[in-house]
Every structure is written in C-alpha cells, then in structure tokens.
Motif scaffolding. Structure first.
Motif, PDB file in Angstrom:
ATOM      1  N   PHE A 233      67.584 -32.645 -28.990  1.00 56.53           N
ATOM      2  CA  PHE A 233      68.208 -31.607 -28.170  1.00 56.53           C
ATOM      3  C   PHE A 233      69.711 -31.856 -28.052  1.00 56.53           C
ATOM      4  O   PHE A 233      70.522 -30.936 -28.241  1.00 56.53           O
ATOM      5  CB  PHE A 233      67.540 -31.604 -26.800  1.00 56.53           C
ATOM      6  CG  PHE A 233      68.003 -30.518 -25.869  1.00 56.53           C
ATOM      7  CD1 PHE A 233      67.684 -29.192 -26.107  1.00 56.53           C
ATOM      8  CD2 PHE A 233      68.742 -30.826 -24.730  1.00 56.53           C
ATOM      9  CE1 PHE A 233      68.090 -28.183 -25.236  1.00 56.53           C
ATOM     10  CE2 PHE A 233      69.149 -29.827 -23.858  1.00 56.53           C
ATOM     11  CZ  PHE A 233      68.826 -28.507 -24.110  1.00 56.53           C
ATOM     12  N   ALA A 234      70.087 -33.097 -27.774  1.00 58.73           N
ATOM     13  CA  ALA A 234      71.497 -33.438 -27.615  1.00 58.73           C
ATOM     14  C   ALA A 234      72.256 -33.271 -28.922  1.00 58.73           C
ATOM     15  O   ALA A 234      73.385 -32.759 -28.949  1.00 58.73           O
ATOM     16  CB  ALA A 234      71.627 -34.876 -27.110  1.00 58.73           C
ATOM     17  N   SER A 235      71.639 -33.683 -30.031  1.00 55.39           N
ATOM     18  CA  SER A 235      72.296 -33.577 -31.329  1.00 55.39           C
ATOM     19  C   SER A 235      72.559 -32.124 -31.701  1.00 55.39           C
ATOM     20  O   SER A 235      73.640 -31.779 -32.197  1.00 55.39           O
ATOM     21  CB  SER A 235      71.436 -34.247 -32.412  1.00 55.39           C
ATOM     22  OG  SER A 235      71.996 -34.061 -33.693  1.00 55.39           O
ATOM     23  N   ILE A 236      71.579 -31.262 -31.439  1.00 58.35           N
ATOM     24  CA  ILE A 236      71.736 -29.852 -31.793  1.00 58.35           C
ATOM     25  C   ILE A 236      72.800 -29.178 -30.930  1.00 58.35           C
ATOM     26  O   ILE A 236      73.599 -28.368 -31.416  1.00 58.35           O
ATOM     27  CB  ILE A 236      70.385 -29.123 -31.683  1.00 58.35           C
ATOM     28  CG1 ILE A 236      69.428 -29.652 -32.762  1.00 58.35           C
ATOM     29  CG2 ILE A 236      70.552 -27.614 -31.819  1.00 58.35           C
ATOM     30  CD1 ILE A 236      68.012 -29.152 -32.632  1.00 58.35           C
ATOM     31  N   LEU A 237      72.856 -29.536 -29.652  1.00 56.64           N
ATOM     32  CA  LEU A 237      73.854 -28.937 -28.753  1.00 56.64           C
ATOM     33  C   LEU A 237      75.284 -29.279 -29.160  1.00 56.64           C
ATOM     34  O   LEU A 237      76.218 -28.551 -28.839  1.00 56.64           O
ATOM     35  CB  LEU A 237      73.618 -29.393 -27.319  1.00 56.64           C
ATOM     36  CG  LEU A 237      72.517 -28.692 -26.528  1.00 56.64           C
ATOM     37  CD1 LEU A 237      72.524 -29.184 -25.090  1.00 56.64           C
ATOM     38  CD2 LEU A 237      72.665 -27.176 -26.557  1.00 56.64           C
ATOM     39  N   THR A 238      75.454 -30.401 -29.841  1.00 53.93           N
ATOM     40  CA  THR A 238      76.796 -30.826 -30.249  1.00 53.93           C
ATOM     41  C   THR A 238      77.019 -30.654 -31.750  1.00 53.93           C
ATOM     42  O   THR A 238      78.019 -31.140 -32.285  1.00 53.93           O
ATOM     43  CB  THR A 238      77.016 -32.299 -29.858  1.00 53.93           C
ATOM     44  OG1 THR A 238      75.980 -33.111 -30.423  1.00 53.93           O
ATOM     45  CG2 THR A 238      76.996 -32.467 -28.349  1.00 53.93           C
ATOM     46  N   ALA A 239      76.128 -29.958 -32.420  1.00 57.66           N
ATOM     47  CA  ALA A 239      76.227 -29.770 -33.872  1.00 57.66           C
ATOM     48  C   ALA A 239      77.251 -28.685 -34.220  1.00 57.66           C
ATOM     49  O   ALA A 239      77.584 -27.840 -33.379  1.00 57.66           O
ATOM     50  CB  ALA A 239      74.866 -29.394 -34.435  1.00 57.66           C
TER      51      ALA A 239
END
Length: 317
Positions: A233-239
């Motif tokens: 979730f965190a990785s996608i939000l900052t992708a």
C-alpha cells in the motif's frame, strides 16, 4: 523467462479469494503462476459455446482482485469468449513482496502472462488503474491486443503534482509519509482497512448500494490481512504516476470501448474528454453510464455486460 508453475488450489474453496461464488462457473482451474519467483493467482474460463473463443484478459483496479469480475465472467463466457483473470502482484491472492511497484512492473507481468498462458491476440478489459494498464498493453504491445475495454480509466497510478491544488498536494504528501513510516505506517493502514471504512468508501463510489454486500467488503479486506500488504500500500501511494493518457492514445492503432460511470467521484467523467477528443481520429467509442460510480462492471453489471458483448461482436465477423 519466468518459470510457470500451475497449481490447483483446493485448500479452502470457501475463501472468496479462491471462488467466484457462482455455481454457473466451472473453471478449468484456479491456479498459481510463478513470475520472477512470485506467486500470481489467476483463473481461466473456456467459452461456453466452442470451448475457446477470443480471449478476454480482465485487469482489476486498486485493492481489488479476480472476484470483482464475478458478475461479468458468466455473461462473457456464455457469449462465447475465453476469459482470463488474474490478481496483479501485490493484490488479492498473489504475492505481496516489498518492492517498488509501478504500472510498468504490472505491464511486464501482463506481457509475460500473455506470452506464457494465452499466446494469441486478446481483448484487454480493465477498471481504474486496470483500465490504464489495458490501454498501455494495447498501445505498447499492439501485436498482443485486438483491442481494449476501459471502465472508468485512471489517468495515472497516482495524481501528478500539477493535478492537485497546493493544500490537497500537501495533504496527500503527508498521508503518503504517514503510511510509509515505520512508526505510523501500520497504524494508519489498519485504520484504512477496517471493514466499516471500506464500506464507507464503497458508498462514496457505488451508486447502486445494493451491490455493497459483505462479500464485496471481504474481497477488499481479506488481502489486507496478508503479510506485506501495508508495505505494498505504501509503495503504491508513493509510486510514479506513469504515462500520460494523451501520449498513449497518440500511439493507438487498435479499437477501444470506453465506458464511464458518470457519477464517479474518484475519476470524474471529465476524464473521458481525452478519449472523446481522440475518437475524432481513432477507433474509439465512448459511452457514459448514468447514475453509476467508479466500478460500473460491479455497480451496473447488466448494463456493462450487454455493452461489452455488443461491442465484441465486431470481432466475430
């Protein structure tokens, strides 16, 4: 080349990540495919008419999975199409490694999935970020695509800075930092994934509230319990946001059907304007669906199923 491993899943047939809860569906198998060492869940349904049919590849949106297509697959199989659906890496029943997620990563996954398991031109069907991926596959890999069906297509994996006003830009950046933090990330994620919050979010983006049942909430909730889900979730939000829709459409050589719920607060129907403009020179049909939200295939499946089948008939000639 990724190694392919197919495994029949029988451990828990009542898990709604492993069953579409529809007695009409008799899949060849719910299987796992190993891609770059990661387990990818997928399913294949042969056409009811001749056993094969033109392949449709269904690509879900953010947080969803194969089960989000449960109201569509029976209709499309009965109409004579072969259907493949998969859980993208990081979602549903697929692996959730701690890596850098991007549209380009999932595009590579879809290319290899097609090469290994489909091996003939297909129609890519997607919702939200899945629709953007379907467009990417159709424009960047036209040899693999007959065309695409886009349902409330996202304009990017995330908003670009110039798309947000300064206060909202600051708010989104702060939220992304909180979710990514070792100190606050799990707490914030656990708030977001509470069933009551999932249900409240669905009430914002579905106009047909009868479609918001426990099965839908569980489909979104259960994968969030998996190890690694918060990091995904965190990785996608900052992708990165990914390619611009206008740039992709400039390369388009295949037909598109663009369906858009006109009451979507997440990807408002104004987003369809770029497709309407491109339809002046490209083979694109844009159809708004009244009083429908972000997931028209689940919000108003009877309308979407009929429109898709009618459009697909052009390829049966």
């Amino acid at each position: 080349m990724p190694k392919v491993t197919a495994v029949l899943i029988t451990e828990n047939p009542t898990d709604d990540r492993q069953s579409l809860s529809n007695p009409k569906l008799n899949p060849e198998s719910f299987a796992l495919w190993t891609w770059h060492g990661y387990s990818i869940k997928y399913v294949k349904y042969d056409a009811a008419v001749d056993g094969t049919g033109i392949p449709l590849v269904l690509i879900h949106g953010f947080g969803a999975s194969i089960g989000h297509w449960k109201k569509n697959i029976p209709a499309w199989v009965d109409a004579g199409y072969q259907v493949f659906a998969l859980d993208l890496l990081g979602f549903g029943g697929s692996a959730k490694p701690t890596i850098a997620y991007s549209l380009e990563l999932w595009q590579e996954l879809l290319r290899d999935f097609h090469q290994e398991l489909i091996q003939k031109p297909a129609i890519f069907v997607g919702n939200s970020i899945g629709a953007l991926l379907a467009l990417m596959m159709t424009t960047d890999d036209p040899d693999l695509a007959i065309g695409a069906v886009l349902l409330n297509a996202a304009g990017g994996l995330n908003h670009r800075p110039d798309e947000l006003n300064p206060p909202l830009r600051l708010l989104m950046a702060t939220f992304a930092k909180l979710v990514s933090s070792e100190l606050t990330g799990k707490f914030v994620f656990n708030q977001v994934r509470k069933k009551r919050n999932i249900r409240n979010s669905l009430r914002q983006v579905y106009r047909n509230h009868q479609a918001i049942d426990d099965e839908l909430v569980d489909m979104l909730y259960q994968p969030s319990c998996d190890e690694g889900a918060q990091k995904v979730f965190a990785s996608i939000l900052t992708a990165p946001a990914g390619p611009q829709t206008s740039d992709l459409l400039a390369k388009l050589t295949r037909p598109l059907l663009v369906l858009w719920g006109d009451a979507d607060p997440w990807t408002p129907i104004n987003g369809a304007k770029v497709y309407t403009e491109a339809s002046k020179t490209k083979d694109i049909q844009v159809i708004p669906i009244p009083n429908t939200g972000h997931c028209p295939h689940d919000d108003r499946p009877e309308i979407v199923n009929a429109l898709v089948i009618h459009w697909l008939q052009r390829f049966n000639k």
